[in-house]
Design a protein around this motif. Structure first.
Motif, PDB file in Angstrom:
ATOM      1  N   ALA A   1       5.002   0.610  -2.330  1.00 35.14           N
ATOM      2  CA  ALA A   1       4.758   0.448  -0.894  1.00 35.14           C
ATOM      3  C   ALA A   1       6.060   0.511  -0.104  1.00 35.14           C
ATOM      4  CB  ALA A   1       4.051  -0.875  -0.634  1.00 35.14           C
TER       5      ALA A   1
ATOM      6  N   ASP B   1       2.965  -9.478   3.985  1.00 36.59           N
ATOM      7  CA  ASP B   1       3.115  -9.301   5.421  1.00 36.59           C
ATOM      8  C   ASP B   1       3.521  -7.846   5.698  1.00 36.59           C
ATOM      9  OD1 ASP B   1       4.300  -9.135   8.026  1.00 36.59           O
ATOM     10  OD2 ASP B   1       4.536 -11.309   8.057  1.00 36.59           O
ATOM     11  N   ARG B   2       2.639  -7.083   6.333  1.00 34.15           N
ATOM     12  CA  ARG B   2       2.901  -5.656   6.552  1.00 34.15           C
ATOM     13  C   ARG B   2       4.143  -5.428   7.406  1.00 34.15           C
ATOM     14  NH1 ARG B   2      -2.586  -5.874   6.081  1.00 34.15           N
ATOM     15  NH2 ARG B   2      -3.575  -4.227   4.813  1.00 34.15           N
ATOM     16  N   ARG B   3       4.320  -6.271   8.423  1.00 36.52           N
ATOM     17  CA  ARG B   3       5.486  -6.097   9.296  1.00 36.52           C
ATOM     18  C   ARG B   3       6.769  -6.323   8.510  1.00 36.52           C
ATOM     19  NH1 ARG B   3       9.086  -8.949  12.274  1.00 36.52           N
ATOM     20  NH2 ARG B   3       8.279 -10.946  11.523  1.00 36.52           N
TER      21      ARG B   3
ATOM     22  N   LEU C   1       7.183  -5.943   5.318  1.00 37.49           N
ATOM     23  CA  LEU C   1       7.370  -4.832   4.390  1.00 37.49           C
ATOM     24  C   LEU C   1       7.950  -3.609   5.096  1.00 37.49           C
ATOM     25  CD1 LEU C   1       6.071  -6.384   2.078  1.00 37.49           C
ATOM     26  CD2 LEU C   1       4.664  -4.373   1.595  1.00 37.49           C
ATOM     27  N   ARG C   2       7.547  -3.383   6.344  1.00 40.34           N
ATOM     28  CA  ARG C   2       8.111  -2.256   7.091  1.00 40.34           C
ATOM     29  C   ARG C   2       9.602  -2.474   7.341  1.00 40.34           C
ATOM     30  NH1 ARG C   2       3.101  -2.424   9.918  1.00 40.34           N
ATOM     31  NH2 ARG C   2       4.049  -3.652  11.598  1.00 40.34           N
TER      32      ARG C   2
ATOM     33  N   PRO D   1      -0.132   2.029   0.193  1.00 41.67           N
ATOM     34  CA  PRO D   1      -0.644   0.890   0.963  1.00 41.67           C
ATOM     35  C   PRO D   1       0.015  -0.437   0.593  1.00 41.67           C
ATOM     36  CG  PRO D   1      -2.448   2.291   0.236  1.00 41.67           C
ATOM     37  CD  PRO D   1      -1.221   2.798  -0.454  1.00 41.67           C
ATOM     38  N   THR D   2       0.101  -1.317   1.568  1.00 40.40           N
ATOM     39  CA  THR D   2       0.665  -2.647   1.354  1.00 40.40           C
ATOM     40  C   THR D   2      -0.224  -3.441   0.407  1.00 40.40           C
ATOM     41  OG1 THR D   2       1.615  -2.674   3.572  1.00 40.40           O
ATOM     42  CG2 THR D   2       1.316  -4.809   2.488  1.00 40.40           C
TER      43      THR D   2
END
Length: 445
Positions: free
Chosen positions: A326, A338-340, A342-343, A332-333
């Protein structure tokens, strides 16, 4: 064993380090040293009686795979070449995929956190024992900074470290800047971590600078040490007298006078935070003397080995591969992350790749000019790193050429020659290099 006050040795500041007063020891990145030849600066430091400690960054002892024998042998060779009293590494994973997941091998190019779970602890402890048995000197492991946390963690950082020490007898390298980073980014209390970890196991301490951007603390090692980091150092010193404290700086190197000022601030913090008569400070004495399981052989007092339960490495491999994929391949996460965050971590990994490739292959930003960084980040978004940074530089150049770039024909020819010179089965002979250099010079006119 008393280390005293030290500084991270880097080629860019080798002269400044040699000239600094009051330096008792230095730390050098193990992977940046040749196994059979030391830089002249380190030779001179050793002749003066300055200890040199190799600091590894590529073992990935927190990974699902058992430690690579070749990497262990390389680290051992550097320890012997330097006559080091110990070697250090990180509690982290740096690669994933491969046979355990039947998927392509992925390299992070960075230290990533292991989940503080019993499964991950079982794997880490077995890997640490393998490393200890392969190294000629004691091993100490460093806590890392993190932007992300794993879902479902079962242990605090302090308890995780305490369990690791109890099971393996490994020493600890405590980075107070990383404790501060995790305080800002993850809400983890440094004082609580220090209360829970076995301070008598501390081999030495790292202090480093960073910067806060948009509420996220970046452990850059390229900025001055801040007051909050020194406060964590004071918290640690109130509990134990560490055998050694070292200033790290990896980029944006300041003048020698500024480095000396930071070292003075570290000394002052240690002096002011020392309790008048604290019985706990004797733990530091025990560590320095190698008593009570101190630095000793790095294995004293460890619990009997317990085999990793069946399936544990496989579960760890799947989880780490999903996370790294990812971060570097845009998959995909994984659930619970936490997606934010990870970005943010993904962008940081790509930026670091761009910076390091520019260092190991400075010709690339020279050839590509201002377009280098944008081109590399676009490449990194779809091409995970599968080898080291030098391999990454070659893959990037090939990617640019296959895509028809650079647009400038002179730059394209220069990039083509550069790639050909380095991607063959063997390096070109001197005569070939001279001919190509002359041809490139003529093309550039």
């Amino acid at each position: 064993m008393e280390l005293g006050i030290g500084i991270g040795w880097r080629p860019e500041i080798a002269d400044e380090v040699e000239a600094l007063a009051g330096i008792d020891w230095v730390e050098a990145v193990a992977e940046n040293l040749c196994a059979d030849h030391l830089p002249d600066s380190l030779v001179r430091l050793r002749e003066r009686g300055v200890r040199v400690v190799p600091h590894g960054v590529a073992l990935g002892l927190g990974g699902a795979d058992r430690p690579d024998p070749g990497r262990l042998a390389s680290l051992a060779a550097r320890a012997e070449l330097l006559g080091s009293p110990l070697v250090t590494e990180h509690i982290a994973f740096v690669r994933a995929g491969g046979p355990l997941t039947a998927s392509p091998r992925l390299e992070a190019g960075h230290l990533l956190p292991v989940p503080r779970t019993w499964d991950a602890l079982d794997v880490l402890c077995e890997n640490v024992r393998i490393a200890q048995d392969s190294l000629p000197v004691p091993l100490a492991l460093e806590n890392i900074a993190a932007l992300i946390t794993w879902p479902g963690e079962e242990l605090t950082e302090g308890r995780f470290l305490a369990e690791l020490v109890e099971r393996t007898g490994v020493r600890l390298l405590i980075d107070v800047a990383n404790l501060h980073t995790n305080h800002v980014n993850l809400g983890q209390d440094p004082a609580k971590a220090l209360d829970e970890l076995p301070v008598e196991a501390i081999a030495y301490v790292h202090v480093a600078g960073g910067v806060e951007r948009n509420g996220v603390w970046h452990d850059t090692h390229a900025h001055p040490v801040t007051a909050p980091v020194l406060q964590v150092l004071a918290e640690l010193r109130s509990r134990v007298d560490p055998p050694g404290v070292l200033l790290e700086r990896d980029d944006a190197f300041p003048p020698a006078a500024e480095l000396a000022g930071e070292l003075d601030a570290i000394r002052a913090t240690l002096r002011q935070a020392a309790p008048p008569a604290d019985p706990r400070a004797t733990a530091g004495d025990a560590a320095r003397d190698g008593c009570g399981g101190g630095i000793g052989d790095g294995k004293g007092g460890r619990a009997p080995a317990v085999p990793v339960p069946a399936g544990t490495r496989d579960r760890t491999a799947v989880a780490q591969t999903a996370l790294l994929s990812a971060l570097v391949a845009g998959t995909p996460t994984p659930e619970g992350f936490d997606r934010r965050r990870l970005r943010v971590q993904s962008r940081a990994l790509a930026a670091k790749r761009a910076d390091v490739v520019a260092k190991v292959a400075p010709e690339l930003p020279e050839i590509l000019g201002e377009g280098y960084r944008a081109a590399f980040l676009a490449y990194a978004g779809s091409r995970p790193m599968s080898g080291g940074y030098r391999r990454d530089a070659l893959d990037f150049a090939e990617h640019v050429l296959i895509a028809g770039g650079p647009a400038d024909p002179v730059a394209r020819r220069r990039l083509t020659y550069w790639w050909r010179d380095r991607s063959g089965a063997r390096p070109p002979r001197r005569a070939t290099r001279l001919v190509r250099a002359a041809r490139a010079a003529l093309v550039g006119k």
